[in-house]
Design a protein around this motif. Structure first.
Motif, PDB file in Angstrom:
ATOM      1  N   ILE A   1     -14.834 -40.590 -42.852  1.00 22.50           N
ATOM      2  CA  ILE A   1     -14.522 -41.244 -41.577  1.00 22.50           C
ATOM      3  C   ILE A   1     -14.452 -40.215 -40.459  1.00 22.50           C
ATOM      4  N   ASP A   2     -13.698 -39.146 -40.667  1.00 17.94           N
ATOM      5  CA  ASP A   2     -13.542 -38.121 -39.623  1.00 17.94           C
ATOM      6  C   ASP A   2     -14.881 -37.536 -39.197  1.00 17.94           C
TER       7      ASP A   2
ATOM      8  N   LEU B   1     -19.258 -37.373 -34.829  1.00 20.46           N
ATOM      9  CA  LEU B   1     -20.657 -37.075 -34.486  1.00 20.46           C
ATOM     10  C   LEU B   1     -21.037 -37.670 -33.125  1.00 20.46           C
ATOM     11  N   PRO B   2     -21.768 -36.910 -32.325  1.00 22.15           N
ATOM     12  CA  PRO B   2     -22.332 -37.496 -31.100  1.00 22.15           C
ATOM     13  C   PRO B   2     -23.261 -38.650 -31.478  1.00 22.15           C
ATOM     14  N   LEU B   3     -23.386 -39.617 -30.604  1.00 20.63           N
ATOM     15  CA  LEU B   3     -24.194 -40.801 -30.902  1.00 20.63           C
ATOM     16  C   LEU B   3     -25.607 -40.457 -31.335  1.00 20.63           C
ATOM     17  N   ASP B   4     -26.240 -39.486 -30.668  1.00 21.78           N
ATOM     18  CA  ASP B   4     -27.633 -39.169 -31.003  1.00 21.78           C
ATOM     19  C   ASP B   4     -27.778 -38.402 -32.315  1.00 21.78           C
TER      20      ASP B   4
ATOM     21  N   SER C   1      -9.523 -48.183 -35.841  1.00 22.95           N
ATOM     22  CA  SER C   1     -10.335 -47.566 -34.798  1.00 22.95           C
ATOM     23  C   SER C   1     -10.279 -48.462 -33.567  1.00 22.95           C
ATOM     24  N   ILE C   2      -9.957 -47.864 -32.435  1.00 21.91           N
ATOM     25  CA  ILE C   2      -9.685 -48.611 -31.207  1.00 21.91           C
ATOM     26  C   ILE C   2     -10.709 -48.245 -30.140  1.00 21.91           C
TER      27      ILE C   2
ATOM     28  N   ILE D   1     -11.425 -44.371 -30.775  1.00 22.37           N
ATOM     29  CA  ILE D   1     -10.442 -43.373 -31.174  1.00 22.37           C
ATOM     30  C   ILE D   1      -9.702 -43.971 -32.366  1.00 22.37           C
ATOM     31  N   GLY D   2      -9.601 -43.203 -33.453  1.00 28.80           N
ATOM     32  CA  GLY D   2      -9.072 -43.755 -34.695  1.00 28.80           C
ATOM     33  C   GLY D   2      -7.753 -43.145 -35.119  1.00 28.80           C
ATOM     34  N   PHE D   3      -6.977 -43.956 -35.854  1.00 26.98           N
ATOM     35  CA  PHE D   3      -5.659 -43.533 -36.317  1.00 26.98           C
ATOM     36  C   PHE D   3      -5.404 -44.043 -37.724  1.00 26.98           C
ATOM     37  N   TRP D   4      -4.696 -43.227 -38.507  1.00 29.32           N
ATOM     38  CA  TRP D   4      -4.246 -43.643 -39.836  1.00 29.32           C
ATOM     39  C   TRP D   4      -2.829 -44.166 -39.711  1.00 29.32           C
ATOM     40  N   LEU D   5      -2.634 -45.402 -40.175  1.00 32.45           N
ATOM     41  CA  LEU D   5      -1.332 -46.056 -40.114  1.00 32.45           C
ATOM     42  C   LEU D   5      -0.878 -46.409 -41.536  1.00 32.45           C
TER      43      LEU D   5
END
Length: 192
Positions: free
Chosen positions: A51-52, A57-60, A97-98, A151-155
């Motif tokens: 996941i990280d 990674l940049p979109l391209d 992921s938000i 932007i992602g978070f582990w909950l």
């Protein structure tokens, strides 16, 4: 008087030298491994690392031949053509992921690490996530969204929490849950 050298001794010495030389020679290289598919390469990582790496990674630079979908307890990695699918278990926690937005968004339930994009790529966001029952603050930080606008978070699993995001354009708030049937992709936060 010199001792006589016997022919048997000479033959034995030559054979011993050949045997020892054979032991010291460079071994044959092992056969090259068969080509590993992109799906198998990504699926070989632990879920958190997978996941990280894909989120960063940049979109391209994101793989076009692989799809990766974050579920509640696994990341499903598959070939874009549907020919191969592998499940990578998530050992602990719930990934959320938000992607807050100003003008446009998309419906999303399971976050796709390779295809989901939001409009606030590389924007600085302040995120606060608080447990609704206990008041425990899981996240309270300012960070930059990834190139994909997420932007992602582990909950922790099995909690209900309030997510508040502040960025360019305002603030938005939503309630989330991290149970076995809950979303991993939050795209409903319109900053006003």
């Amino acid at each position: 008087m010199r001792p006589l050298i016997r022919p048997k001794m000479i033959v034995s010495a030559v054979l011993a030298a050949l045997v020892l030389a054979g032991c010291a020679s460079t071994p044959e290289p092992p056969p090259a491994p068969e080509s590993t598919s992109a799906v198998e390469q990504w699926a070989a990582l632990e879920a958190t690392e997978l996941i990280d790496q894909l989120e960063a990674l940049p979109l391209d630079e994101r793989p076009r031949d692989v799809l990766a979908s974050v579920r509640q307890d696994e990341v499903v990695v598959s070939a874009a053509d549907g020919s191969r699918e592998v499940s990578v278990p998530i050992q602990d926690g719930h990934y959320l992921s938000i992607a807050p937005y100003l003008d446009r968004t998309h419906d999303c339930f399971f976050h796709s690490l390779t295809t989901c994009t939001g409009e606030m790529g590389n924007e600085e966001l302040t995120v606060r996530i608080v447990d609704d029952r206990t008041g425990e603050v899981y996240v309270d930080e300012t960070a930059r969204a990834n190139d994909n606008g997420f932007i992602g978070f582990w909950l922790p699993r099995d909690v209900a929490a309030t997510v508040t995001v502040t960025g360019v354009g305002g603030t938005a708030e939503a309630s989330v849950q991290t149970g076995a049937e809950d979303l991993t992709c939050l795209t409903s936060l319109q900053l006003t």
